[in-house]
Scaffold this motif. Sequence first.
Motif, short mmCIF file in Angstrom:
data_model
loop_
_atom_site.label_atom_id
_atom_site.label_comp_id
_atom_site.label_asym_id
_atom_site.label_seq_id
_atom_site.Cartn_x
_atom_site.Cartn_y
_atom_site.Cartn_z
N ASP A 1 -1.76 5.60 13.10
CA ASP A 1 -2.49 4.71 14.01
C ASP A 1 -3.68 4.08 13.32
N ALA A 2 -4.37 4.85 12.46
CA ALA A 2 -5.47 4.28 11.69
C ALA A 2 -4.96 3.17 10.78
N ILE B 1 0.85 -1.18 0.00
CA ILE B 1 0.00 0.00 0.00
C ILE B 1 0.89 1.23 0.00
N GLU B 2 0.41 2.28 -0.66
CA GLU B 2 1.17 3.52 -0.80
C GLU B 2 0.43 4.62 -0.05
N VAL B 3 1.17 5.37 0.75
CA VAL B 3 0.57 6.36 1.64
C VAL B 3 1.29 7.69 1.51
N GLY B 4 0.64 8.73 2.08
CA GLY B 4 1.25 10.06 2.15
C GLY B 4 1.75 10.33 3.56
N ASN B 5 1.42 11.50 4.08
CA ASN B 5 1.89 11.92 5.40
C ASN B 5 1.15 11.16 6.49
N LEU B 6 1.85 10.31 7.22
CA LEU B 6 1.22 9.50 8.26
C LEU B 6 1.18 10.19 9.61
N ASP B 7 1.81 11.36 9.74
CA ASP B 7 1.86 12.06 11.03
C ASP B 7 0.69 13.00 11.25
N VAL B 8 -0.13 13.21 10.24
CA VAL B 8 -1.30 14.08 10.37
C VAL B 8 -2.28 13.49 11.37
N VAL B 9 -2.84 14.35 12.22
CA VAL B 9 -3.84 13.93 13.21
C VAL B 9 -5.18 14.54 12.85
N ARG B 10 -6.21 13.71 12.78
CA ARG B 10 -7.55 14.17 12.44
C ARG B 10 -8.58 13.61 13.42
N ASP B 11 -9.68 14.34 13.53
CA ASP B 11 -10.81 13.92 14.35
C ASP B 11 -11.79 13.22 13.42
N PHE B 12 -11.72 11.88 13.37
CA PHE B 12 -12.56 11.10 12.47
C PHE B 12 -13.84 10.68 13.20
N THR B 13 -14.98 11.07 12.64
CA THR B 13 -16.27 10.67 13.18
C THR B 13 -16.93 9.72 12.20
N ASP B 14 -17.53 8.65 12.71
CA ASP B 14 -18.23 7.72 11.83
C ASP B 14 -19.39 8.44 11.17
N VAL B 15 -19.56 8.23 9.87
CA VAL B 15 -20.62 8.92 9.12
C VAL B 15 -21.99 8.62 9.70
N GLU C 1 2.90 -4.49 3.34
CA GLU C 1 4.08 -3.62 3.19
C GLU C 1 3.60 -2.21 2.91
N VAL C 2 4.21 -1.23 3.58
CA VAL C 2 3.80 0.16 3.46
C VAL C 2 4.91 0.97 2.80
N TYR C 3 4.54 1.75 1.79
CA TYR C 3 5.49 2.63 1.10
C TYR C 3 4.98 4.06 1.17
N VAL C 4 5.82 4.97 1.68
CA VAL C 4 5.46 6.38 1.74
C VAL C 4 5.81 7.02 0.40
N ASP C 5 4.78 7.46 -0.32
CA ASP C 5 4.93 8.04 -1.66
C ASP C 5 4.93 9.56 -1.54
N PRO C 6 6.05 10.22 -1.87
CA PRO C 6 6.10 11.68 -1.76
C PRO C 6 5.02 12.37 -2.58
N ALA C 7 4.57 11.75 -3.67
CA ALA C 7 3.54 12.36 -4.52
C ALA C 7 2.20 12.43 -3.81
N ARG C 8 2.01 11.64 -2.76
CA ARG C 8 0.75 11.64 -2.03
C ARG C 8 0.73 12.65 -0.88
N VAL C 9 1.85 13.31 -0.65
CA VAL C 9 1.90 14.31 0.42
C VAL C 9 1.33 15.62 -0.10
N ARG C 10 0.30 16.14 0.54
CA ARG C 10 -0.39 17.33 0.07
C ARG C 10 0.46 18.57 0.28
N PRO C 11 0.34 19.56 -0.63
CA PRO C 11 1.11 20.79 -0.48
C PRO C 11 0.67 21.59 0.74
N VAL C 12 -0.59 21.49 1.13
CA VAL C 12 -1.10 22.17 2.32
C VAL C 12 -1.81 21.12 3.16
#
Length: 320
Positions: free
Chosen positions: A253-254, A207-221, A267-278
Amino acid sequence: MRVLVTGVSGFVGGHLAEHLLDSGDLVVGLSARGVWPKELAHLSRQVRIEPCDLAEASESDLVDLIGRKQPEAIYHLAAQANPQASMADPRGTWALNLGGTLNLLEAVKATGLPLKVVLVGSGVSYGNPGPEHLPVSESCPLRPNNPYAASKAAADLLGIQQYLSHGTDVVIARPFNHAGPRQGANYVLGGLARQVAEVELGRRARIEVGNLDVVRDFTDVRDVVRGYRLLAQKGASGEIYNLGTGQGTKIADALAILTSLARAPIEVYVDPARVRPVDQPLLVADSTKLRAVGWAPAFSIEQTLADMLQYWREIVARET
């Protein structure tokens, strides 16, 4: 209660329609395409869907539609709801998110009907709050940093103006990140859940991921839509209510929860292209105001992610 739901065929709209029906409401939906997607086809038996693009609709057409349906409440969900997509199409985002809201509220005003409008904003309108504003209450300054967030903030202000100028019964919900079954892979948790399901079936190696250090308040829909209906019943006119669990979840953590549920090594791969500019590093809601009228989350992040992974397992298994 007779209700009208704009954006009914979307991720949140489908869950809201299900909750409203379960609560005994009579539901009519608006959708730009005017058709149910396959995953919501079951709703076609109980919910009539009307084709309507709020960004393009004339006031007279909207007045006629609302007059015919005679709703007691309108849930306004129709929006371009993806921050990343808004960066690619800012004009289209503003046209729907602000222009569509203006068209709807002007039509509501013209009908003169005594109905309540639940206007759905977004917690990302707060931008990147300083530590003095965390967790984020409704008094936090708005500092949106993408067209989606800015257009939703403007629509909130429009709703308040309509209430103050014309007495329109508008209440504003400002949800923070939400997730759950049927969420698309273009959102972070939906994307992670789909990728895990694909690895399990051998469709991808990692799986390919972006910034894993971001913290969000996720509420179930499913908790989010309960909050919307509660605001239609008890929300004060002209007021804003944050909607969130008050608990931050790091993306890492998610991901760890999802990989712990996986039926194969991941296996986890951090893809720089998935990191948002903001990308706000931390955004957590203070929902004290909404809790005071009776709302509380029922789903844990663990349950939400388990349900999302099961949903994507079923989808991926059907794909050829």
